[in-house]
Design an enzyme around this catalytic site. Structure first.
Site, PDB file in Angstrom:
ATOM      1  N   CYS A 111       0.834  -1.202   0.000  1.00  0.00           N
ATOM      2  CA  CYS A 111       0.000   0.000   0.000  1.00  0.00           C
ATOM      3  C   CYS A 111       0.868   1.250   0.000  1.00  0.00           C
ATOM      4  O   CYS A 111       1.382   1.656   1.051  1.00  0.00           O
ATOM      5  CB  CYS A 111      -0.939  -0.008   1.205  1.00  0.00           C
ATOM      6  SG  CYS A 111      -1.951   1.474   1.344  1.00  0.00           S
ATOM      7  N   CYS A 162      -0.544   4.061   2.194  1.00  0.00           N
ATOM      8  CA  CYS A 162      -0.354   3.851   3.629  1.00  0.00           C
ATOM      9  C   CYS A 162       1.072   4.149   4.063  1.00  0.00           C
ATOM     10  O   CYS A 162       1.299   4.738   5.129  1.00  0.00           O
ATOM     11  CB  CYS A 162      -0.688   2.411   4.007  1.00  0.00           C
ATOM     12  SG  CYS A 162      -2.281   1.813   3.426  1.00  0.00           S
ATOM     13  N   ASP A 163       2.049   3.734   3.252  1.00  0.00           N
ATOM     14  CA  ASP A 163       3.437   3.696   3.723  1.00  0.00           C
ATOM     15  C   ASP A 163       4.413   4.577   2.964  1.00  0.00           C
ATOM     16  O   ASP A 163       5.571   4.708   3.373  1.00  0.00           O
ATOM     17  CB  ASP A 163       3.946   2.244   3.681  1.00  0.00           C
ATOM     18  CG  ASP A 163       3.117   1.319   4.558  1.00  0.00           C
ATOM     19  OD1 ASP A 163       2.659   1.784   5.608  1.00  0.00           O
ATOM     20  OD2 ASP A 163       2.937   0.147   4.179  1.00  0.00           O
TER      21      ASP A 163
END
Length: 303
Positions: A130, A133-134
């Protein structure tokens, strides 16, 4: 007893909830995480009608509000099994049993794993599925993206907002992504490509990823590519394990339906990315959700 139990709260499930609850049916939507599904992991959505561009989580929130507007109830749970009891169905979660006249399965799918040494070991320590997300954790770092489809290339482009360099490793000699996405990637000075190559191991120290070992599929040449992070986009697997004994899956685990989204079990429908189909997009999920939402109403009326 509910009229409809919807398993999953991605775009397909939430649209089905909107249509079914608007038809004055009693609806509960069971979700194991945050509503929105894969939309929550998407930076920008550019191909949803009505928006030039919208953040995935923002679109998810708008859909969730629509699903709630006509009285859909929401519940958290991990579904273990569906039982067909003839006149009604039972949806069994880890801590509750729901009785319902109809079921709509909208469980979606998950990112496929490479299944190579180091992938599990470094999950959350440099290995990710992701970018949204990261990605921000890798400012001014060198990143590897594995894959060549829409998701891989789109997320590689997104990662250039943070990384100093992004290398796309693809097992073929050309990308499978849409042409407009390819053109953006080729024009991005931060992105380079390694063709005809697979990742065979992810390596690092005791804390974080430091490199990937690769193999050229045509020459068998093995190399090591330095990397501070590895983002993996090599396909999808359906989240359909709870339905293996229901007889509604094909050999690959995707749910088989007719054009009305109904499985071979009367009163059990399926929508979205868990279905056997060609195109998995937010727009197709929404279309299928509306068909199933109307379908459960028609089914109940026929009882």
């Amino acid at each position: 007893m509910y009229d409809v139990v919807i398993i999953g709260a991605g775009p397909a499930g939430m649209t089905a909830a909107l249509y079914a609850s608007r038809a004055n049916l009693s609806v509960v939507m069971i979700e194991r995480g945050a509503p929105g599904g894969q939309m929550n992991n998407t930076a920008e959505v550019e191909n949803y009608p009505g928006f030039d561009s919208i953040l995935g989580p923002d679109l998810a929130n708008k859909m969730y509000e629509s699903a709630e507007r006509f009285g859909t109830k929401n519940a958290y749970g991990i579904v273990k099994e569906i039982k067909d009891q003839g006149e009604y169905k039972e949806v069994i979660t880890d801590d509750e049993v729901y009785q319902t006249k109809t079921v709509i399965v909208a469980t979606g799918c998950d990112h496929r794993k490479l299944e190579v040494p180091g992938e599990e070991e470094y999950a959350g320590r440099g290995v990710s599925y992701c970018a949204v997300c990261d990605g921000a954790f890798f400012r001014n770092k060198k990143l590897v993206v594995v894959g060549g489809g829409d998701s891989a290339v789109e997320e590689a482009i997104y990662l250039t907002r943070f990384a100093k360099e992004v290398v796309i490793i693809h097992r073929r000699d050309e990308l499978r992504a849409q042409q407009i996405i390819q053109e953006r990637a080729f024009a991005n000075e931060k992105i380079s490509f390694i063709w005809d190559t697979v990742v065979e191991e992810i390596t690092g120290n005791d804390m974080v990823v430091q490199s990937v070992k690769t193999r050229n599929v045509k020459t068998d040449e093995v190399k090591e590519e330095a990397a501070d992070g590895v983002f993996i986009y090599v396909g999808l697997d359906p989240l359909t394990e709870p339905f293996q004994t229901a007889g509604i899956l094909n050999e690959e685990g995707w749910i088989v339906t007719d054009n009305n989204m109904q499985t071979k079990i009367p009163g059990v429908f399926a929508v979205g990315d868990a279905r056997e189909k060609e195109l998995r997009q937010i727009t197709t999920a929404v279309g299928e959700g509306s068909i199933a939402g109307q379908g459960v109403y028609n089914y109940i009326e026929s009882l």
